[in-house]
Design an enzyme around this catalytic site. Structure first.
Site, PDB file in Angstrom:
ATOM      1  N   HIS A  28       0.844  -1.200   0.000  1.00  0.00           N
ATOM      2  CA  HIS A  28       0.000   0.000   0.000  1.00  0.00           C
ATOM      3  C   HIS A  28       0.872   1.240   0.000  1.00  0.00           C
ATOM      4  CE1 HIS A  28       0.401   1.350   4.259  1.00  0.00           C
ATOM      5  NE2 HIS A  28       0.502   0.069   4.543  1.00  0.00           N
ATOM      6  N   CYS A  70       3.873  -4.187   6.629  1.00  0.00           N
ATOM      7  CA  CYS A  70       3.420  -3.999   5.255  1.00  0.00           C
ATOM      8  C   CYS A  70       4.577  -3.592   4.349  1.00  0.00           C
ATOM      9  CB  CYS A  70       2.326  -2.938   5.195  1.00  0.00           C
ATOM     10  SG  CYS A  70       0.739  -3.495   5.849  1.00  0.00           S
TER      11      CYS A  70
END
Length: 231
Positions: A186, A201
């Site tokens: 992301h 992430c």
């Protein structure tokens, strides 16, 4: 079980799916501190990287150049000291640049899977390939810090949410593509070299995250390997 919020969404689009969230937060660049007069242990290396005269002695101009680099990438303290963290970021940039357009030269990322997103934790690089053909990248990424490492291995994208919002931190995670529990690709509004890293992430710039969104889909393979420096 945690709830997951989305902006402008009524349903998740995946029946019964609630993904645990692993967010990659970092500290925004701080205001510049007072410039140090101390010569750092990596003074010559830092001077060379910044195109400064390489004499191994701190000057006011050296300090301002180092400080600007630290501020840009959120390195704290940003006092212009040529220490291990600052040189570590610069050294990583040098290694990333040296890769050129052949990120899978060692063949570590599988070439028998068709379209696959590769993540090299050691070099903090990611790219998309199709067999032996490079489709996009390599691009710098920001992965999990010590204690929140991005997990290695072969995975698959199982859920995508373009306007994802973390229910833990209540912050946006645009263009989220989840591939391992709460770990996802992301975008973030931080430098890709902002230490110490994410909460697991794989952070990307908005440009990269949009490109990954357009090139990947649910079911596509993701391969994560190596080890992030400092973990």
């Amino acid at each position: 079980m945690r709830n997951i919020r989305r902006r402008g969404a009524v349903a998740l689009g995946v029946a019964g799916l609630v993904a645990p969230l692993t967010l990659a937060l970092g500290t925004a660049p701080a205001q510049a501190a007072s410039c140090t007069t101390q010569t750092g242990p990596y003074q010559k290396q830092v001077e060379k990287f910044l195109g400064r005269p390489v004499d191994g002695r701190q000057s006011a101009a050296d300090c301002k150049a180092i400080q600007a680099f630290q501020t840009k990438h959120g390195i704290t303290p940003n006092a212009g000291y040529a220490g291990s963290v600052t040189w570590g970021v610069m050294n990583l940039m040098n290694k990333q640049k040296a890769v050129g357009n052949n990120p899978n030269k060692d063949g570590a990322c599988p070439v028998n899977k068709g379209r696959i997103a590769c993540v090299n934790l050691t070099l903090q690089l990611s790219w998309i390939q199709d067999g032996r053909t490079l489709v996009y990248g390599p691009v710098p990424v920001r992965t999990g810090r010590d204690g929140y490492e991005t997990r290695t291995g072969l995975k698959k994208i199982y859920w995508r949410d373009i306007d994802h919002v973390s229910s833990i931190y209540n912050v946006p995670m645009p263009y989220s593509q989840f591939f391992d529990g709460g770990q996802a690709f992301h975008s973030v509004g931080l430098s890709m070299w902002n230490p110490p890293g994410s909460h697991g992430c794989v952070n990307m710039t908005t440009t990269t995250a949009k490109k990954y969104w357009s090139l990947l889909k649910n079911g596509d393979d993701v391969f994560v390997y190596g080890r992030k420096p400092g973990t």
